[in-house]
Design a protein around this motif. Sequence first.
Motif, PDB file in Angstrom:
ATOM      1  N   MET A   1      -0.810  -1.474   2.615  1.00  9.31           N
ATOM      2  CA  MET A   1      -0.770  -0.966   3.999  1.00  9.31           C
ATOM      3  C   MET A   1      -0.661  -2.104   5.011  1.00  9.31           C
ATOM      4  N   PRO A   2      -1.586  -3.082   5.010  1.00  9.40           N
ATOM      5  CA  PRO A   2      -1.458  -4.130   6.029  1.00  9.40           C
ATOM      6  C   PRO A   2      -0.364  -5.150   5.721  1.00  9.40           C
ATOM      7  N   LEU A   3      -0.210  -5.529   4.464  1.00  7.49           N
ATOM      8  CA  LEU A   3       0.679  -6.651   4.157  1.00  7.49           C
ATOM      9  C   LEU A   3       2.145  -6.265   4.060  1.00  7.49           C
ATOM     10  N   MET A   4       2.414  -4.995   3.836  1.00  6.36           N
ATOM     11  CA  MET A   4       3.819  -4.611   3.763  1.00  6.36           C
ATOM     12  C   MET A   4       4.157  -3.514   4.775  1.00  6.36           C
ATOM     13  N   LEU A   5       3.500  -2.376   4.679  1.00  2.07           N
ATOM     14  CA  LEU A   5       3.981  -1.207   5.415  1.00  2.07           C
ATOM     15  C   LEU A   5       3.827  -1.338   6.930  1.00  2.07           C
TER      16      LEU A   5
ATOM     17  N   PHE B   1      -0.125  -2.785 -10.346  1.00  2.77           N
ATOM     18  CA  PHE B   1       1.256  -3.092  -9.968  1.00  2.77           C
ATOM     19  C   PHE B   1       2.061  -1.801  -9.795  1.00  2.77           C
ATOM     20  N   ARG B   2       1.859  -0.867 -10.724  1.00  8.58           N
ATOM     21  CA  ARG B   2       2.565   0.425 -10.655  1.00  8.58           C
ATOM     22  C   ARG B   2       2.222   1.149  -9.347  1.00  8.58           C
ATOM     23  N   GLN B   3       0.947   1.119  -8.986  1.00 10.51           N
ATOM     24  CA  GLN B   3       0.523   1.792  -7.753  1.00 10.51           C
ATOM     25  C   GLN B   3       1.057   1.068  -6.517  1.00 10.51           C
ATOM     26  N   MET B   4       1.101  -0.275  -6.575  1.00 14.64           N
ATOM     27  CA  MET B   4       1.616  -1.034  -5.427  1.00 14.64           C
ATOM     28  C   MET B   4       3.080  -0.697  -5.175  1.00 14.64           C
ATOM     29  N   ILE B   5       3.854  -0.573  -6.240  1.00 12.87           N
ATOM     30  CA  ILE B   5       5.267  -0.202  -6.103  1.00 12.87           C
ATOM     31  C   ILE B   5       5.372   1.207  -5.519  1.00 12.87           C
ATOM     32  N   ASN B   6       4.594   2.112  -6.084  1.00 12.73           N
ATOM     33  CA  ASN B   6       4.665   3.515  -5.662  1.00 12.73           C
ATOM     34  C   ASN B   6       4.239   3.682  -4.202  1.00 12.73           C
ATOM     35  N   ILE B   7       3.147   3.035  -3.844  1.00 10.72           N
ATOM     36  CA  ILE B   7       2.600   3.201  -2.489  1.00 10.72           C
ATOM     37  C   ILE B   7       3.398   2.380  -1.471  1.00 10.72           C
ATOM     38  N   GLY B   8       3.691   1.140  -1.799  1.00 12.65           N
ATOM     39  CA  GLY B   8       4.322   0.256  -0.834  1.00 12.65           C
ATOM     40  C   GLY B   8       5.827   0.387  -0.794  1.00 12.65           C
ATOM     41  N   TYR B   9       6.471   0.067  -1.881  1.00 11.69           N
ATOM     42  CA  TYR B   9       7.933  -0.010  -1.916  1.00 11.69           C
ATOM     43  C   TYR B   9       8.581   1.343  -1.608  1.00 11.69           C
ATOM     44  N   TYR B  10       8.073   2.402  -2.287  1.00 13.58           N
ATOM     45  CA  TYR B  10       8.710   3.711  -2.118  1.00 13.58           C
ATOM     46  C   TYR B  10       8.390   4.363  -0.769  1.00 13.58           C
TER      47      TYR B  10
ATOM     48  N   GLY C   1       0.300   5.190   9.128  1.00 15.03           N
ATOM     49  CA  GLY C   1      -0.853   5.784   8.441  1.00 15.03           C
ATOM     50  C   GLY C   1      -0.643   7.262   8.183  1.00 15.03           C
ATOM     51  N   LEU C   2      -0.166   7.981   9.209  1.00 12.11           N
ATOM     52  CA  LEU C   2       0.007   9.431   9.051  1.00 12.11           C
ATOM     53  C   LEU C   2       1.108   9.750   8.033  1.00 12.11           C
ATOM     54  N   ILE C   3       2.172   8.952   8.072  1.00  9.20           N
ATOM     55  CA  ILE C   3       3.269   9.193   7.117  1.00  9.20           C
ATOM     56  C   ILE C   3       2.810   8.882   5.684  1.00  9.20           C
ATOM     57  N   VAL C   4       2.125   7.759   5.544  1.00  9.25           N
ATOM     58  CA  VAL C   4       1.662   7.384   4.196  1.00  9.25           C
ATOM     59  C   VAL C   4       0.582   8.366   3.718  1.00  9.25           C
ATOM     60  N   ALA C   5      -0.216   8.890   4.659  1.00  8.59           N
ATOM     61  CA  ALA C   5      -1.201   9.911   4.271  1.00  8.59           C
ATOM     62  C   ALA C   5      -0.472  11.119   3.690  1.00  8.59           C
ATOM     63  N   GLY C   6       0.599  11.542   4.349  1.00  2.00           N
ATOM     64  CA  GLY C   6       1.364  12.688   3.866  1.00  2.00           C
ATOM     65  C   GLY C   6       2.006  12.418   2.518  1.00  2.00           C
ATOM     66  N   ARG C   7       2.482  11.208   2.325  1.00  2.00           N
ATOM     67  CA  ARG C   7       3.194  10.907   1.077  1.00  2.00           C
ATOM     68  C   ARG C   7       2.245  10.495  -0.048  1.00  2.00           C
TER      69      ARG C   7
END
Lengths: 258, 259
Positions: A153-157, A43-52, A103-109
């Motif tokens: 990645m697929p379901l939110m971002l 859950f912590r990772q989902m918030i960090n990766i998806g929400y933020y 993908g490229l933005i999330v790769a950077g972040r």
Amino acid sequence: MNFLAVIGRVAISFLQAAGKIGLFAVSGITHMLTPPYYPRELFRQMINIGYYSLPVVGLTTLFTGAALAVNIYEGSSRFNAESTLPTIVVIGIVRELGPTLCGLIVAGRVSASMAAELGTMRVTEQIDALVTLSTDPFKYLIAPRILATLIMMPLMLVVVADTIGVLGGYLLATSKLGFNSGNYMKSTIDFLETIDVMASLTKATVFGFFIALMGCYHGFNTRGGAQGVGISTTNAVVSACIMILLSNYVVTEMFFSS
Amino acid sequence: MTDMVPKISLKGLRKTFGPKVVLDSVDLEVMPGESMVIIGGSGSGKSVTLKCILGLLIADGGSIKIDGQEMIGISNSDRREILTKFGMLFQGAALFDSLPVWENVAFGLLAQRLYNRTDAKEIAIEKLRRVGLSPDVGSLSPAELSGGMQKRVGLARAIAANPDIIFFDEPTTGLDPIMSDVINELIVECVKDVGATAVTITHDMSSVRKIADNVAMIYHGNIIWTGPKNKIDHSGSDYIDQFINGKAEGPIKMEILKG
């Protein structure tokens, strides 16, 4: 002769790295599928990766959608084909720009963040501490990160990236280029096919896997101190971006080559 | 003669990194309830010995037995089972900075599903109190603590699950002399409290004199002397004499790269 030796060494080290990353991926997936699970960590990772990641993904695709609309309008007006703008914007964003830019933005972040966090944990012996506390670092650190990225990645971002990208084109076209709002939306919906959305979501899943894999692999195998963490972070972002662009072509071929 | 099975038994332990032989043939026995301190200079193989026992490094040869059970070659699940008997205080404390202090202390209890979060938190607060920290420290992040406090939290985590064997890796490195003495006192008390066997690696002689029942000296990947703490000043070994008196001259040659 020396030149051939250099090529041979590079080829061998490349194959070694590919093999190690392959084994790491298999191990990560195996640990993801077998208990124990760590839902709190997931859950912590989902918030960090998806929400933020949402603000930066949204802003990037909003402006890209708008810029795409301007370019297409300018180009299509040479052939009196301005009416194709909504169709080209939606196909361009959903099939290509939405997932790839996201993908490229999330790769950077995210890849950078994973590599830096895991790398620091490695050099400060936190990963060793996990082992001494009877906790498998693959299950606690790697599996939740891979799974969270595969989900977000697929379901939110990418859903958000596609929607906001199309919205960017719509806002620009209706406010500055004189398009009728209702007609624009109708053209967008009429010409968007299920396969476009499928391709977008497939790309998002594949990109998500590579983002997490590269971040985790380079971070987990960090050596040395601060410099090692820096090298891992750079390698994670660069390799994730390369894998995204490469797999983008492969998935596009799979869906649309015929 | 005693028939007691050693808590830890190392025989011919060997570890190399490429061409460099770090552990040549380490033989060591630690009996139940004993506090063994391994001393030696930087790069002599102390940390590698500890990491081999813990399974963080895979030994190239020899034998590592815990309670008579061979550790080399066992499955990961068996190793994890045995690791539940261990507690470890790392040199830099190695606290998880993504978790508050109390979760760091309770990590092993939660990971092994021994307690629910409420009970685990209570135990963590009790262990924090045991190492001289107030309950409100439990909600802080590790980054908000001083070096001495981090060591105390690391010690609380090491004793949280009442382990059979506790390992201490350079427990006083980076601390001032007074804080070092406080940590040494806590180590002695906590080890006695939980009735554990302790293995400490250090090159701090004040720690040795405070913590040890027995001392082993490692040099060039071999144990060159073992004996009780009170014999260390009259060991008859030039190596020990040089080390405990901190002399540059003697049989121990430090590997220093000259520019």
